[in-house]
Design a protein around this motif. Sequence first.
Motif, PDB file in Angstrom:
ATOM      1  N   SER A 261      13.571 -10.071  38.629  1.00  0.00           N
ATOM      2  CA  SER A 261      12.267  -9.439  38.790  1.00  0.00           C
ATOM      3  C   SER A 261      12.503  -7.823  38.147  1.00  0.00           C
ATOM      4  O   SER A 261      13.400  -7.391  37.606  1.00  0.00           O
ATOM      5  N   SER A 262      11.235  -7.230  38.233  1.00  0.00           N
ATOM      6  CA  SER A 262      11.428  -5.966  37.912  1.00  0.00           C
ATOM      7  C   SER A 262      11.825  -4.759  38.949  1.00  0.00           C
ATOM      8  O   SER A 262      12.158  -3.659  38.535  1.00  0.00           O
ATOM      9  N   HIS A 263      12.472  -5.277  39.985  1.00  0.00           N
ATOM     10  CA  HIS A 263      13.315  -4.598  40.738  1.00  0.00           C
ATOM     11  C   HIS A 263      14.365  -3.876  40.164  1.00  0.00           C
ATOM     12  O   HIS A 263      14.958  -4.542  39.519  1.00  0.00           O
ATOM     13  N   LEU A 264      14.561  -2.615  40.683  1.00  0.00           N
ATOM     14  CA  LEU A 264      15.617  -1.797  39.913  1.00  0.00           C
ATOM     15  C   LEU A 264      16.688  -0.865  41.048  1.00  0.00           C
ATOM     16  O   LEU A 264      16.105  -0.629  41.976  1.00  0.00           O
ATOM     17  N   THR A 265      17.781  -1.018  40.975  1.00  0.00           N
ATOM     18  CA  THR A 265      18.777  -0.559  41.822  1.00  0.00           C
ATOM     19  C   THR A 265      19.432   0.489  41.059  1.00  0.00           C
ATOM     20  O   THR A 265      19.919   0.360  39.876  1.00  0.00           O
ATOM     21  N   GLY A 266      19.566   1.674  41.548  1.00  0.00           N
ATOM     22  CA  GLY A 266      19.837   3.053  40.879  1.00  0.00           C
ATOM     23  C   GLY A 266      21.131   3.636  41.552  1.00  0.00           C
ATOM     24  O   GLY A 266      21.543   3.397  42.773  1.00  0.00           O
ATOM     25  N   PHE A 267      22.243   3.975  40.643  1.00  0.00           N
ATOM     26  CA  PHE A 267      23.434   4.283  41.120  1.00  0.00           C
ATOM     27  C   PHE A 267      23.446   5.875  40.530  1.00  0.00           C
ATOM     28  O   PHE A 267      23.209   6.291  39.547  1.00  0.00           O
ATOM     29  N   TRP A 268      24.179   6.760  41.420  1.00  0.00           N
ATOM     30  CA  TRP A 268      24.195   7.990  41.078  1.00  0.00           C
ATOM     31  C   TRP A 268      25.631   8.258  40.196  1.00  0.00           C
ATOM     32  O   TRP A 268      26.571   7.780  40.426  1.00  0.00           O
ATOM     33  N   ALA A 269      25.482   9.298  39.229  1.00  0.00           N
ATOM     34  CA  ALA A 269      26.671   9.852  38.321  1.00  0.00           C
ATOM     35  C   ALA A 269      26.809  11.093  38.787  1.00  0.00           C
ATOM     36  O   ALA A 269      25.825  11.702  38.957  1.00  0.00           O
ATOM     37  N   GLU A 270      28.178  11.495  38.762  1.00  0.00           N
ATOM     38  CA  GLU A 270      28.325  13.099  38.905  1.00  0.00           C
ATOM     39  C   GLU A 270      27.869  14.101  37.876  1.00  0.00           C
ATOM     40  O   GLU A 270      27.671  15.340  38.017  1.00  0.00           O
ATOM     41  N   ASP A 271      27.885  13.370  36.778  1.00  0.00           N
ATOM     42  CA  ASP A 271      27.539  14.434  35.599  1.00  0.00           C
ATOM     43  C   ASP A 271      27.114  13.463  34.285  1.00  0.00           C
ATOM     44  O   ASP A 271      27.278  12.191  34.468  1.00  0.00           O
ATOM     45  N   ARG A 272      26.580  13.869  33.106  1.00  0.00           N
ATOM     46  CA  ARG A 272      26.198  13.097  32.378  1.00  0.00           C
ATOM     47  C   ARG A 272      27.299  12.298  31.390  1.00  0.00           C
ATOM     48  O   ARG A 272      27.118  11.269  30.992  1.00  0.00           O
ATOM     49  N   ALA A 273      28.538  12.901  31.438  1.00  0.00           N
ATOM     50  CA  ALA A 273      29.740  12.302  30.812  1.00  0.00           C
ATOM     51  C   ALA A 273      29.655  11.047  31.684  1.00  0.00           C
ATOM     52  O   ALA A 273      30.426   9.793  31.099  1.00  0.00           O
ATOM     53  N   GLU A 274      29.668  10.928  32.978  1.00  0.00           N
ATOM     54  CA  GLU A 274      29.955   9.792  33.646  1.00  0.00           C
ATOM     55  C   GLU A 274      28.762   8.678  33.230  1.00  0.00           C
ATOM     56  O   GLU A 274      29.068   7.561  33.058  1.00  0.00           O
ATOM     57  N   VAL A 275      27.564   9.068  33.002  1.00  0.00           N
ATOM     58  CA  VAL A 275      26.516   8.208  32.739  1.00  0.00           C
ATOM     59  C   VAL A 275      26.946   7.788  31.380  1.00  0.00           C
ATOM     60  O   VAL A 275      26.850   6.468  31.103  1.00  0.00           O
ATOM     61  N   ASP A 276      27.254   8.465  30.422  1.00  0.00           N
ATOM     62  CA  ASP A 276      27.632   8.036  29.205  1.00  0.00           C
ATOM     63  C   ASP A 276      29.071   6.941  29.313  1.00  0.00           C
ATOM     64  O   ASP A 276      29.021   6.018  28.718  1.00  0.00           O
ATOM     65  N   ARG A 277      29.993   7.308  29.967  1.00  0.00           N
ATOM     66  CA  ARG A 277      31.174   6.396  30.190  1.00  0.00           C
ATOM     67  C   ARG A 277      30.789   5.017  30.663  1.00  0.00           C
ATOM     68  O   ARG A 277      31.057   4.073  30.455  1.00  0.00           O
ATOM     69  N   LEU A 278      29.937   5.271  31.915  1.00  0.00           N
ATOM     70  CA  LEU A 278      29.454   3.926  32.472  1.00  0.00           C
ATOM     71  C   LEU A 278      28.529   3.214  31.420  1.00  0.00           C
ATOM     72  O   LEU A 278      28.793   1.807  31.604  1.00  0.00           O
ATOM     73  N   ALA A 279      28.000   3.730  30.875  1.00  0.00           N
ATOM     74  CA  ALA A 279      26.876   3.034  29.951  1.00  0.00           C
ATOM     75  C   ALA A 279      27.680   2.263  29.029  1.00  0.00           C
ATOM     76  O   ALA A 279      27.369   0.905  28.429  1.00  0.00           O
ATOM     77  N   GLU A 280      28.921   2.893  28.294  1.00  0.00           N
ATOM     78  CA  GLU A 280      29.942   2.166  27.427  1.00  0.00           C
ATOM     79  C   GLU A 280      30.472   0.837  28.065  1.00  0.00           C
ATOM     80  O   GLU A 280      30.670  -0.105  27.471  1.00  0.00           O
ATOM     81  N   LEU A 281      30.961   1.162  29.287  1.00  0.00           N
ATOM     82  CA  LEU A 281      31.525   0.017  30.163  1.00  0.00           C
ATOM     83  C   LEU A 281      30.581  -0.982  30.335  1.00  0.00           C
ATOM     84  O   LEU A 281      30.989  -2.411  30.256  1.00  0.00           O
ATOM     85  N   VAL A 282      29.304  -0.696  30.707  1.00  0.00           N
ATOM     86  CA  VAL A 282      28.107  -1.669  30.724  1.00  0.00           C
ATOM     87  C   VAL A 282      28.046  -2.593  29.572  1.00  0.00           C
ATOM     88  O   VAL A 282      28.165  -3.891  29.540  1.00  0.00           O
ATOM     89  N   SER A 283      28.122  -1.944  28.372  1.00  0.00           N
ATOM     90  CA  SER A 283      28.026  -2.649  27.263  1.00  0.00           C
ATOM     91  C   SER A 283      29.164  -3.558  27.218  1.00  0.00           C
ATOM     92  O   SER A 283      29.076  -4.800  26.416  1.00  0.00           O
ATOM     93  N   GLN A 284      30.628  -2.849  27.142  1.00  0.00           N
ATOM     94  CA  GLN A 284      31.472  -3.707  26.858  1.00  0.00           C
ATOM     95  C   GLN A 284      31.791  -4.877  27.634  1.00  0.00           C
ATOM     96  O   GLN A 284      32.614  -5.807  27.449  1.00  0.00           O
ATOM     97  N   ALA A 285      31.322  -4.540  29.060  1.00  0.00           N
ATOM     98  CA  ALA A 285      31.464  -5.669  29.984  1.00  0.00           C
ATOM     99  C   ALA A 285      30.431  -7.069  30.036  1.00  0.00           C
ATOM    100  O   ALA A 285      30.457  -7.989  30.764  1.00  0.00           O
ATOM    101  N   GLY A 286      29.363  -6.851  29.223  1.00  0.00           N
ATOM    102  CA  GLY A 286      28.465  -7.976  28.894  1.00  0.00           C
ATOM    103  C   GLY A 286      27.146  -7.856  29.311  1.00  0.00           C
ATOM    104  O   GLY A 286      26.220  -8.488  29.404  1.00  0.00           O
ATOM    105  N   GLY A 287      27.201  -6.242  29.781  1.00  0.00           N
ATOM    106  CA  GLY A 287      25.502  -5.873  30.304  1.00  0.00           C
ATOM    107  C   GLY A 287      24.678  -5.649  29.125  1.00  0.00           C
ATOM    108  O   GLY A 287      25.133  -5.547  27.917  1.00  0.00           O
TER     109      GLY A 287
END
Length: 126
Positions: free
Chosen positions: A65-91
Amino acid sequence: MNKFSHIDVRVRSLQDALPFYEQLLPALGFNRTFHSRDWRVFAADGELPSAPYFAITEDPEHQPSSHLTGFWAEDRAEVDRLAELVSQAGGHIESGPQLFPISPTYYAVYFEDPCGNKFEIVHRLN
């Protein structure tokens, strides 16, 4: 006191989704597993049952559905790092990582798991 308890997520296929979550959830702090026949449970630090956890079960009929779950990151670098992980993991990245007009410092990435469930990782100062 943190009032968060858990998230239960349905996926169409554990075979498709589990490798994604096995990479993402430990990076988000859900580093202990308590799996059963029907549920794959990833828990954060703390004593169960009060430790936050993320549980996944298979439902071949599940429709995201359009429901969304949000997670907190400590800084922008963590957002960037986790975005790369999402892409590499198949998200699938829907948008970001970038600033969004929610607030002047709202930096986030929006993405879907391999079964279409929606998530966000965000960092903001105010």
